[in-house]
Structures are given as C-alpha cells and as structure tokens.
Design a protein around this motif. Structure first.
Motif, PDB file in Angstrom:
ATOM      1  N   LEU A 163      15.980  10.944   5.746  1.00  0.00           N
ATOM      2  CA  LEU A 163      15.433  10.411   6.984  1.00  0.00           C
ATOM      3  C   LEU A 163      14.088  11.023   7.349  1.00  0.00           C
ATOM      4  N   THR A 164      13.864  12.258   6.918  1.00  0.00           N
ATOM      5  CA  THR A 164      12.596  12.928   7.242  1.00  0.00           C
ATOM      6  C   THR A 164      11.638  12.972   6.059  1.00  0.00           C
ATOM      7  N   ASP A 165      12.006  12.356   4.946  1.00  0.00           N
ATOM      8  CA  ASP A 165      11.123  12.313   3.786  1.00  0.00           C
ATOM      9  C   ASP A 165       9.839  11.558   4.150  1.00  0.00           C
ATOM     10  N   PRO A 166       8.668  12.132   3.877  1.00  0.00           N
ATOM     11  CA  PRO A 166       7.412  11.486   4.281  1.00  0.00           C
ATOM     12  C   PRO A 166       7.235  10.079   3.730  1.00  0.00           C
ATOM     13  N   SER A 167       7.655   9.850   2.500  1.00  0.00           N
ATOM     14  CA  SER A 167       7.514   8.504   1.938  1.00  0.00           C
ATOM     15  C   SER A 167       8.400   7.507   2.678  1.00  0.00           C
ATOM     16  N   PHE A 168       9.616   7.952   3.054  1.00  0.00           N
ATOM     17  CA  PHE A 168      10.478   7.045   3.808  1.00  0.00           C
ATOM     18  C   PHE A 168       9.928   6.793   5.206  1.00  0.00           C
ATOM     19  N   THR A 169       9.479   7.837   5.897  1.00  0.00           N
ATOM     20  CA  THR A 169       8.981   7.623   7.264  1.00  0.00           C
ATOM     21  C   THR A 169       7.743   6.738   7.276  1.00  0.00           C
ATOM     22  N   ARG A 170       6.979   6.718   6.190  1.00  0.00           N
ATOM     23  CA  ARG A 170       5.867   5.782   6.117  1.00  0.00           C
ATOM     24  C   ARG A 170       6.367   4.342   6.025  1.00  0.00           C
ATOM     25  N   VAL A 171       7.454   4.141   5.283  1.00  0.00           N
ATOM     26  CA  VAL A 171       8.059   2.795   5.222  1.00  0.00           C
ATOM     27  C   VAL A 171       8.592   2.406   6.588  1.00  0.00           C
ATOM     28  N   LEU A 172       9.259   3.347   7.262  1.00  0.00           N
ATOM     29  CA  LEU A 172       9.773   3.067   8.593  1.00  0.00           C
ATOM     30  C   LEU A 172       8.648   2.728   9.558  1.00  0.00           C
ATOM     31  N   ALA A 173       7.541   3.468   9.473  1.00  0.00           N
ATOM     32  CA  ALA A 173       6.378   3.177  10.320  1.00  0.00           C
ATOM     33  C   ALA A 173       5.849   1.774  10.039  1.00  0.00           C
ATOM     34  N   ALA A 174       5.797   1.396   8.771  1.00  0.00           N
ATOM     35  CA  ALA A 174       5.314   0.053   8.411  1.00  0.00           C
ATOM     36  C   ALA A 174       6.255  -1.023   8.952  1.00  0.00           C
ATOM     37  N   ALA A 175       7.571  -0.750   8.916  1.00  0.00           N
ATOM     38  CA  ALA A 175       8.533  -1.696   9.463  1.00  0.00           C
ATOM     39  C   ALA A 175       8.350  -1.846  10.965  1.00  0.00           C
ATOM     40  N   SER A 180       0.820  -1.217   0.000  1.00  0.00           N
ATOM     41  CA  SER A 180       0.000   0.000   0.000  1.00  0.00           C
ATOM     42  C   SER A 180       0.854   1.267   0.000  1.00  0.00           C
ATOM     43  N   LEU A 181       2.165   1.122   0.194  1.00  0.00           N
ATOM     44  CA  LEU A 181       3.060   2.271   0.254  1.00  0.00           C
ATOM     45  C   LEU A 181       3.553   2.648  -1.134  1.00  0.00           C
ATOM     46  N   GLU A 182       3.999   3.879  -1.261  1.00  0.00           N
ATOM     47  CA  GLU A 182       4.491   4.386  -2.542  1.00  0.00           C
ATOM     48  C   GLU A 182       5.997   4.145  -2.672  1.00  0.00           C
ATOM     49  N   SER A 183       6.428   3.823  -3.881  1.00  0.00           N
ATOM     50  CA  SER A 183       7.853   3.874  -4.169  1.00  0.00           C
ATOM     51  C   SER A 183       8.280   5.336  -4.134  1.00  0.00           C
ATOM     52  N   PHE A 184       9.556   5.591  -3.868  1.00  0.00           N
ATOM     53  CA  PHE A 184      10.001   6.971  -3.700  1.00  0.00           C
ATOM     54  C   PHE A 184      11.472   7.108  -4.076  1.00  0.00           C
ATOM     55  N   SER A 185      11.904   8.354  -4.268  1.00  0.00           N
ATOM     56  CA  SER A 185      13.296   8.648  -4.599  1.00  0.00           C
ATOM     57  C   SER A 185      13.830   9.700  -3.641  1.00  0.00           C
ATOM     58  N   ILE A 186      15.051   9.490  -3.143  1.00  0.00           N
ATOM     59  CA  ILE A 186      15.731  10.458  -2.292  1.00  0.00           C
ATOM     60  C   ILE A 186      17.214  10.465  -2.640  1.00  0.00           C
TER      61      ILE A 186
END
Length: 212
Positions: free
Chosen positions: A196-208, A138-144
C-alpha cells in the motif's frame, strides 16, 4: 477548486489506517487539490449527494466474515443509490476490497463491470503490468508481495490499464470506464502495508484518483 471526495476505508480484514496512509501518499503526489471526508459503509447510502465529486470504497461487503451468520451492508437499494450517483456524474473508485463479496449485488457489479472471485491463501510476489496503450502508460510496472486478486471482469480491452501475474496465474488488475455521465475506476492492489505504501503503487493510485 478542490475535488470533494467521500472515502469509505477499512473492514474486518483490511485496516483503515493502512488505507488512509496509502491514500495520503497518493494525494501528496497530485497537482490538483483533493479534499477527503471519511464515512463508514453503514453511512454511505445516506451520505451520497451531488456535493461529492466521487467516492473511494476500500471495504468489502461482509460486516462479520468470521461469524456463522454473515451480514452484508450493501443491499439492492444501496446499490441502486450508488449507481444513480454515478450515472448523474459522480465518480467511483472500487479499490481492492471495494470489489470483494459484492458478487450477489448485480446492480453494483454491473456498474463496475466486474467483481472479486478469489485470492490464494498465501501471499506471493505479484507483478503489476501497465498497459502501454492506456492513459496510465507513463507509469512503471512494478512487483510487490500481495494478496493476488483474481477477478471476473467484462470490461472492454481498451478499458483495461493493468494486469497482474504471479505463480498462481494471471488476472486483470485495473480498468476504468464511463457509466452514464460518471466514471468508474477499479483497482485490485494492495493488501499489505508494504504494498500500500510502495511508491510505484501509490503513483498508480494517484493516477486513478486523477481520473475520477
């Protein structure tokens, strides 16, 4: 009841405050409550007990990586204590530098099913692609812009939930699996404050964190 998590964050190359901010952003997105207690790598082995639901490690093995005589904190005794904690039902998140410089500690890398190999010196735009067949679909792929970690990973295909790609090549970037009665999650991003503060990444971290 809130999950009780022990977090070990920061090392010579990775600032603790940045990791804490990223972790707070992730926790704020979660429905289930989590209580975090912080410790150092040198305290970790003695702190391990069944009062913790899981451990978050964002710290590499080297204590003084720029010195001529490099010291490490994880020996085989510490690795055995960690593996025992997880086998008995604890959870473990090896996050970014929590995968780094542990390749000589077989008990730990066997538990993780992987370890950090290298990263190019220059930071590049890294694309993190979520596997649509995984629990993270359900999460988005992202680029940083990131320190692109290339890892050695023996996880089964169905255990891999994220891949990474950049001009430097492709790698596995996220995987999870059972270990005894416990759970292991490995996540390679991120290094910079922006990532580390990118919203797409923090959503992945939350899912983990939710998987722990």
């Amino acid at each position: 009841m809130a999950k009780q998590m022990l977090a070990v964050l920061g090392d010579f190359y990775h600032e603790e405050d940045r990791a804490r901010s990223s972790l707070e952003l992730a926790i704020n997105q979660m429905k289930e409550p989590i209580t975090i207690t912080f410790a150092t790598v040198l305290d970790l082995q003695n702190e391990l007990s069944d009062k913790w639901d899981g451990v978050i490690l964002f710290a590499e093995n080297r204590l003084n990586p720029q010195d001529e005589q490099v010291e490490t904190w994880m020996n085989e005794e510490a690795a055995e204590a960690i593996a025992s904690f997880v086998k008995k039902g604890g959870s473990w998140l090896a996050w970014h530098s929590g995968l780094s410089s542990y390749d000589s500690v077989d008990t730990y890398t066997d538990m993780l099913k992987g370890s950090f190999d290298y990263h190019p010196k220059k930071h590049q735009v890294v694309r993190y692609s979520i596997d649509e067949r995984s629990a993270y679909s359900s999460l988005e792929s992202f680029s940083i812009v990131d320190e692109h970690y290339f890892v050695h990973c023996t996880a089964e295909p169905e255990e891999i939930f994220m891949h990474s790609s950049s001009v430097d090549g492709d790698s596995i970037a996220g995987w999870s699996h059972a270990y005894g009665a416990g759970k292991v999650v490995c996540l390679t991003p991120a290094h910079n404050e922006e990532g580390l503060t990118d919203p797409s990444f923090t959503r992945v971290l939350a899912a983990a964190l939710h998987q722990l």
